[in-house]
Design a protein around this motif. Structure first.
Motif, mmCIF file in Angstrom:
data_model
loop_
_atom_site.group_PDB
_atom_site.id
_atom_site.type_symbol
_atom_site.label_atom_id
_atom_site.label_comp_id
_atom_site.label_asym_id
_atom_site.label_seq_id
_atom_site.Cartn_x
_atom_site.Cartn_y
_atom_site.Cartn_z
ATOM 1 N N LEU A 1 0.802 -1.228 0.000
ATOM 2 C CA LEU A 1 0.000 0.000 0.000
ATOM 3 C C LEU A 1 0.837 1.281 0.000
ATOM 4 C CD1 LEU A 1 -2.847 -1.038 2.479
ATOM 5 C CD2 LEU A 1 -2.673 -1.434 0.026
ATOM 6 N N ARG A 2 1.851 1.320 0.859
ATOM 7 C CA ARG A 2 2.640 2.553 0.935
ATOM 8 C C ARG A 2 3.226 2.979 -0.414
ATOM 9 N NH1 ARG A 2 4.610 4.596 5.995
ATOM 10 N NH2 ARG A 2 2.769 4.687 7.307
ATOM 11 N N SER B 1 0.561 4.731 -2.352
ATOM 12 C CA SER B 1 -0.277 5.637 -1.561
ATOM 13 C C SER B 1 -0.430 6.995 -2.250
ATOM 14 C CB SER B 1 0.353 5.801 -0.182
ATOM 15 O OG SER B 1 -0.516 6.444 0.691
ATOM 16 N N ASP C 1 -3.643 8.878 -4.542
ATOM 17 C CA ASP C 1 -4.159 10.113 -3.974
ATOM 18 C C ASP C 1 -4.239 11.139 -5.107
ATOM 19 O OD1 ASP C 1 -4.870 11.874 -1.727
ATOM 20 O OD2 ASP C 1 -2.998 12.901 -2.232
ATOM 21 N N ASP D 1 -2.517 2.758 4.279
ATOM 22 C CA ASP D 1 -3.297 3.776 3.573
ATOM 23 C C ASP D 1 -4.778 3.497 3.765
ATOM 24 O OD1 ASP D 1 -2.778 5.732 0.745
ATOM 25 O OD2 ASP D 1 -4.785 5.178 1.418
ATOM 26 N N LEU E 1 4.035 12.049 3.033
ATOM 27 C CA LEU E 1 2.647 11.616 3.182
ATOM 28 C C LEU E 1 1.914 12.276 4.354
ATOM 29 C CD1 LEU E 1 3.105 7.828 2.370
ATOM 30 C CD2 LEU E 1 1.799 9.495 1.024
#
Lengths: 364, 396
Positions: free
Chosen positions: B25-26, B29, B33, B89, B358
């Motif tokens: 996920l990171r 991320s 977005d 996330d 982030l």
């Protein structure tokens, strides 16, 4: 497993302290505060329930139960629900008994515990706080120096619970950069105990300043012998106690406020019908829960034989912030009435400040 | 017996899920977005992961005996899982195929037969309408039984996973004269005539998640697609029943907040420690820098958020009525999570305002967690009504 249910034993102990507080303390807390003292009989009754000695082996005068920080946390919350000064007075001997039982050498346990774990309540205590700006229990200014096989203690202490009546006390002092606990007996040369301190709160609790001037104690007075104590553990046990007492005080303030907000009518209806009041009460409720859970989390770590340094540090920090906020809400919701000393929220407001200001008033 | 230590298997689950969040996920991320509304294809591998569901009953399977070694239940595991994934996330977690809130609703009340039909579908949840937000009892969408079919009419907004889901759990009133008592939930499958996705929203945060508006115009669904009983009771028991879903989902939203807040705090901690500033729970907080004190206070708050969440989840697992505690967990986690992510950005200074990092995203993401599944204000209202024993007419 993660479990929030009380065992039979935990429930039984909690209930017995809850009943005791209801019978002896709840209606008298204000009077005790005004009078500046706690009746000896009320302390003795709590003592007889074993709050400080249950975890001490029978051979040393205790009940031989498991040394349980969680159980002590439950007890302290109940006691402080009645009155924090009472909770501290009743459990002051824990400040002495717990570290000795937990970290003392066999010889120290044998020589020190039986005197403290008697049928009648006797005062034993610990001196940790110091009267200077920036006090931090990990950087003590009180010192211990080794000299001719003895230790020489020098320094000033304050907020020592019940020091004037204490038969023996543990003094926290810095020995070559390491924090240690030393047993100092009543009347020891170089030890002087001041008058009862005048404080913001906890009026009925006697606290004293203690001065150590070249106070010499024998080698055996160092708890844990040559290796000393696990000071982080001492602090953790004291901090969990603070958070537990904060939970009790906050619960008390919450209960008073709930009743008041339902009874007090303005504009033709109870003030509890207003969101501005009701939301404050909701916040008081979950923050009280949060304080209790943080205390239990840290106590669970200790119970599992793990370090609780981080958890206890955060629990006390949180409890200090939130207890003040919750007890502030308590006074605020009662308005002008909350400002009157007869209403218990006033006492709780003053007492709540002690959680962040002070250290080592009790131990789990 | 009181024990607030997570058991080893949950600790391991947390580590495992965090590892997964870090690996999968990171890295994407920021990408999703920026690419709002684009389906994260990387999540395809997760299709069927039971984040919000319940396992289908297997033949011959017996209920586990009590008294054997007691283990924590599904709700606590879920709280731990959701927290760890949202550390990665939260927008992407909301986009995991099959992990919709509708799935939670189905898991909570579906019959075995409905579980068989819809258990594997990705189900969104449609409650909110243009004129009904927190006052879910005032929804205008109607459902009328016509032979073997329900006919639904109305408009639903703020539906999470609107574009990507396979089905939507739609709240509608079967008898508007009965008021709230007439509100029931229905499963409407994508592609049903009269069921149209009208638009997708552009949002402050959780941009990876597609939030949309549905219009139901004479939308006909099979009679068996109603969740729970169709009977309209005189009391509002039925409505309370549908609201009960929230007792399970609110702690999960709290867990999301715990995850995002922990991501922000961990990022801050790394930056602080890189400056050789210690965060070792040692010194009196009055004697350390403002940054250190703020950090400790935030970490203490995060612990409080987590413990209230675990408590509400544990109660659900133990079948203890947790309506108040579910709202408490969300009230605390929603608010404190928002404040933590704001403060982290403040303490990071320029790094906290930059899209290079982030932190700013977490500040935007966390805000929704104090809003959806009941705003913080609604949670306070529920808690207060319960502990003061006041009716909704007394405490409005």
């Amino acid at each position: 497993m993660f479990d929030l249910s009380l065992s039979k034993e935990q429930k039984m102990v909690k209930d017995s302290f809850s009943k005791l507080v209801k019978d002896l303390v709840a209606d008298n807390a204000h009077d005790m505060d005004e009078a500046g003292e706690i009746p000896v009989s009320a302390v003795q009754k709590a003592w007889e329930l074993g709050c400080s000695v249950s975890g001490v082996p029978e051979e040393y005068g205790g009940y031989g139960m498991e040394d349980s920080p969680i159980l002590s946390s439950l007890v302290l919350e109940e006691l402080a629900y009645g009155d924090m000064a009472y909770a501290v007075a009743v459990t002051a001997p824990s400040l002495f008994i717990v570290p000795v039982n937990d970290m003392g050498t066999d010889a120290q346990k044998k020589s020190l515990l039986p005197n403290a774990c008697t049928d009648d309540y006797n005062v034993f205590t610990m001196a940790m706080c110091e009267p200077h700006f920036g006090f931090d229990p990990v950087s003590l200014k009180t010192t211990a120096a080794k000299k001719n096989g003895s230790y020489v203690l020098n320094g000033a202490k304050c907020f020592v619970p019940c020091a004037s009546r204490s038969e023996k006390m543990l003094v926290a002092a810095n020995l070559d950069g390491e924090n240690n606990l030393f047993v100092v007996e009543k009347g020891a040369a170089g030890l002087s105990v001041g008058e009862k301190e005048k404080n913001l709160g906890l009026y009925s609790l006697e606290t004293n300043t203690v001065t150590l001037e070249n106070c010499t104690v024998p080698a055996e007075a160092r708890i844990g012998g040559d290796k000393g104590v696990d000071y982080d553990r001492v602090l953790a046990r004291a901090r969990i106690a603070m958070a537990s007492m904060a939970a009790g005080m906050c619960r008390c303030s919450l209960d008073i406020v709930k009743q008041y907000a339902l009874d007090r009518e303005q504009f033709g209806e109870p003030i509890a019908y207003r969101q501005s009041i009701a939301f404050m009460i909701a916040e008081m409720a979950y923050e009280t829960d949060a304080i209790r859970l943080l205390a239990w989390q840290a106590a669970s770590r200790l119970e599992a034989g793990k370090s609780a340094k981080r958890e206890a540090y955060l629990a006390k920090l949180y409890a200090g912030e939130m207890a003040m906020k919750i007890c502030d809400y308590g006074v605020q919701i009662l308005g002008g009435h909350g400002y009157i000393r007869e209403m218990n929220v006033e006492r709780l407001y003053r007492n709540a400040r002690s959680i962040s200001c002070l250290e080592a008033l009790s131990m789990v | 017996m009181i024990n607030l230590e997570l058991p080893d298997y949950l600790d391991n689950l947390k580590t495992q899920m965090k590892g997964f969040a870090e690996g999968l996920l990171r890295p994407i991320s920021r990408k999703y977005d920026e690419a709002e509304h684009v389906y994260p294809v990387e999540l395809d591998v997760l299709r069927g992961m039971k984040v919000m569901g319940r396992p289908k009953k297997k033949e011959g399977e017996e209920k586990p005996k009590k008294d054997v070694e007691r283990k924590n239940g599904a709700n606590l595991s879920q709280a731990v899982t959701v927290e760890a994934i949202c550390w990665g996330d939260v927008g992407l977690m909301l986009s995991i195929p099959g992990a919709g809130l509708g799935n939670a609703a189905i898991a909570a009340v579906a019959t075995d037969e409905q579980m068989e039909r819809f258990g594997d579908k990705w189900a969104a949840m449609a409650i909110t309408e243009p004129a009904s937000g927190s006052d879910a009892g005032s929804i205008q969408t109607t459902a009328v039984l016509d032979g073997d079919e329900w006919v639904l009419n109305g408009e639903k907004i703020f539906v999470t996973c609107a574009d990507r889901c396979d089905a939507v759990v739609v709240w509608a009133n079967v008898d508007p004269t009965a008021g709230k008592a007439g509100i029931k939930s229905f499963i409407v499958e994508k592609g049903t005539p009269g069921f149209t996705l009208e638009k997708l929203e552009h949002k402050l945060g959780i941009r990876a998640s597609d939030t949309g508006t549905f219009v139901l115009k004479d939308c006909r669904i099979p009679k068996e697609n109603i969740l729970g009983s169709a009977e309209v009771k005189k009391s509002t028991e039925g409505f309370k029943g549908v609201m009960k879903t929230f007792d399970n989902t609110r702690p999960m939203v709290a867990a999301m907040s715990n995850g995002v807040a922990s991501a922000a705090l961990e990022f801050l901690k790394d930056k602080v420690e890189a400056q050789d500033i210690k965060l070792d729970y040692h010194e009196n907080t009055n004697n350390v820098s403002a940054t250190q004190k703020e950090y400790y206070l935030m970490e203490a708050n995060l612990e409080a958020m987590k413990l209230l969440t675990y408590k509400a989840s544990w109660m659900a697992d133990e079948k203890i009525f947790n309506n108040v505690e579910a709202s408490m967990s969300k009230a605390k986690a929603g608010k404190a999570g928002t404040l933590i992510t704001q403060k982290v950005c403040e303490l990071l200074g320029p790094m906290g305002f930059s899209r290079e990092h982030l932190a700013e995203k977490w500040m935007r993401d966390s805000k929704i967690l104090d809003i959806f599944e009941g705003t913080g204000q609604i949670q306070h209202l529920i808690v207060a009504r319960n502990i003061l024993k006041l009716s909704r007419n007394q405490l409005k």
